[in-house]
Write an enzyme that holds these catalytic residues in place. Structure first.
Site, PDB file in Angstrom:
ATOM      1  N   THR A  28       2.650  -1.665   9.010  1.00  0.00           N
ATOM      2  CA  THR A  28       3.089  -2.608  10.051  1.00  0.00           C
ATOM      3  C   THR A  28       3.256  -4.027   9.532  1.00  0.00           C
ATOM      4  O   THR A  28       3.880  -4.854  10.195  1.00  0.00           O
ATOM      5  CB  THR A  28       2.030  -2.683  11.168  1.00  0.00           C
ATOM      6  OG1 THR A  28       0.790  -3.107  10.559  1.00  0.00           O
ATOM      7  CG2 THR A  28       1.841  -1.349  11.865  1.00  0.00           C
ATOM      8  N   HIS A  58      10.543 -24.131   8.753  1.00  0.00           N
ATOM      9  CA  HIS A  58       9.496 -24.902   9.440  1.00  0.00           C
ATOM     10  C   HIS A  58       8.112 -24.765   8.805  1.00  0.00           C
ATOM     11  O   HIS A  58       7.337 -25.709   8.834  1.00  0.00           O
ATOM     12  CB  HIS A  58       9.397 -24.455  10.905  1.00  0.00           C
ATOM     13  CG  HIS A  58      10.584 -24.884  11.734  1.00  0.00           C
ATOM     14  ND1 HIS A  58      10.594 -24.858  13.100  1.00  0.00           N
ATOM     15  CD2 HIS A  58      11.810 -25.353  11.364  1.00  0.00           C
ATOM     16  CE1 HIS A  58      11.769 -25.289  13.553  1.00  0.00           C
ATOM     17  NE2 HIS A  58      12.532 -25.587  12.515  1.00  0.00           N
ATOM     18  N   HIS A 117       8.120 -31.289   9.544  1.00  0.00           N
ATOM     19  CA  HIS A 117       7.402 -30.054   9.206  1.00  0.00           C
ATOM     20  C   HIS A 117       6.456 -30.251   8.026  1.00  0.00           C
ATOM     21  O   HIS A 117       5.461 -29.536   7.903  1.00  0.00           O
ATOM     22  CB  HIS A 117       8.401 -28.923   8.937  1.00  0.00           C
ATOM     23  CG  HIS A 117       9.305 -28.686  10.099  1.00  0.00           C
ATOM     24  ND1 HIS A 117       8.838 -28.207  11.309  1.00  0.00           N
ATOM     25  CD2 HIS A 117      10.630 -28.906  10.262  1.00  0.00           C
ATOM     26  CE1 HIS A 117       9.847 -28.131  12.153  1.00  0.00           C
ATOM     27  NE2 HIS A 117      10.943 -28.552  11.559  1.00  0.00           N
ATOM     28  N   CYS A 169       3.190  -3.253   4.010  1.00  0.00           N
ATOM     29  CA  CYS A 169       2.328  -2.131   4.391  1.00  0.00           C
ATOM     30  C   CYS A 169       3.016  -1.433   5.569  1.00  0.00           C
ATOM     31  O   CYS A 169       4.220  -1.634   5.784  1.00  0.00           O
ATOM     32  CB  CYS A 169       0.891  -2.569   4.684  1.00  0.00           C
ATOM     33  SG  CYS A 169       0.667  -3.673   6.090  1.00  0.00           S
ATOM     34  N   ASP A 226       0.872  -1.171   0.000  1.00  0.00           N
ATOM     35  CA  ASP A 226       0.000   0.000   0.000  1.00  0.00           C
ATOM     36  C   ASP A 226       0.912   1.226   0.000  1.00  0.00           C
ATOM     37  O   ASP A 226       2.140   1.111  -0.157  1.00  0.00           O
ATOM     38  CB  ASP A 226      -0.992  -0.048   1.174  1.00  0.00           C
ATOM     39  CG  ASP A 226      -0.331   0.152   2.530  1.00  0.00           C
ATOM     40  OD1 ASP A 226       0.909   0.242   2.590  1.00  0.00           O
ATOM     41  OD2 ASP A 226      -1.069   0.220   3.539  1.00  0.00           O
TER      42      ASP A 226
HETATM   43  C1  RB5 Z   1      -1.984   2.558   6.584  1.00  0.00           C
HETATM   44  O1  RB5 Z   1      -2.050   3.755   7.287  1.00  0.00           O
HETATM   45  C2  RB5 Z   1      -1.758   1.412   7.553  1.00  0.00           C
HETATM   46  O2  RB5 Z   1      -2.871   1.184   8.327  1.00  0.00           O
HETATM   47  C3  RB5 Z   1      -1.386   0.129   6.762  1.00  0.00           C
HETATM   48  O3  RB5 Z   1      -0.271   0.393   5.990  1.00  0.00           O
HETATM   49  C4  RB5 Z   1      -1.037  -1.083   7.587  1.00  0.00           C
HETATM   50  O4  RB5 Z   1      -0.143  -0.769   8.603  1.00  0.00           O
HETATM   51  C5  RB5 Z   1      -2.173  -1.886   8.045  1.00  0.00           C
HETATM   52  O5  RB5 Z   1      -2.017  -2.921   8.720  1.00  0.00           O
END
Ligand code: RB5
Length: 196
Positions: free
Chosen positions: A107, A138, A173, A105, A48
């Site tokens: 996180t 694994h 595994h 993304c 994203d």
């Molecule tokens: C975008 O602001 C953020 O929410 C997205 O990149 C991600 O971290 C979602 O899990």
């Protein structure tokens, strides 16, 4: 009558990136050159807006490793919804159009939730090289998920390198991954029955 002696010199060129790796889960096929990954495995990548810079760096890194990547977007920092891009890679891996995928993304959490909804996808959200390596050894992870807002670029690229260079260990595994496949089959059958 004079005779001509012909000497044939055969030069065997050793590929500089020719580090041997095994691509076969059970080590049956043997070893291939690393650059064969390009032929055998299609890699799909998407992010994203919060992961777009790291995505570009990963593409450059893989290019240097002779691994071709299918970039499925996004290509700028205009806000988008991560499920719309996560689905592209997850579907490609689930349908067998890509052998492996990478999602980025902010996180990594949203992308990993999305990716793991798809049958056959084993997405691993990794914040360090240890978990990246173990996720291959694994879990036979086939999608790597990274969070650009949590990782510095060097660490993120080290994670990508180790994830590509590590093989599934097989053995006990295989049985465990097979159990995940069984769960998916059971859920799909249940849905088919419910939907008539
Ligand atoms: C975008 O602001 C953020 O929410 C997205 O990149 C991600 O971290 C979602 O899990």
């Amino acid at each position: 009558m004079s005779s001509i002696n012909l000497k044939v010199i055969i030069i065997i060129k050793v590929e500089p990136k020719g580090k041997f790796i095994s691509l076969d889960k059970n080590h049956r096929i043997g070893y291939y050159f690393e650059s064969f990954l390009e032929i055998l495995v299609n890699i799909a990548i998407a992010s994203d807006h919060a992961g777009v810079d790291l995505k570009e760096k990963i593409i450059k890194l893989l290019d240097g490793m002779s691994i071709k990547v299918d970039d499925l977007g996004t290509d700028n920092k205009d806000p988008v919804d991560y499920p719309d891009y996560g689905i592209r890679v997850a579907e490609a891996v689930s349908d067998g159009k890509a052998g492996r995928g990478i999602l980025v993304c902010g996180t990594g959490i949203g992308m990993s939730i999305v990716a793991n909804k798809f049958p056959g996808v084993r997405a691993a959200l990794c914040y360090d090289t240890f978990t990246a390596k173990i996720s291959r050894l694994h879990n036979d992870s086939n999608v790597l998920v990274l969070g650009e807002r949590v990782l510095d670029y060097k660490l993120a690229l080290d994670i990508v390198k180790i994830w590509f260079k590590t093989d599934f260990e097989g053995g006990r595994h295989t049985r465990r991954v097979e159990k995940i496949n069984e769960i998916e089959k059971r859920l799909m059958k249940k849905r088919e029955v419910e939907e008539g």
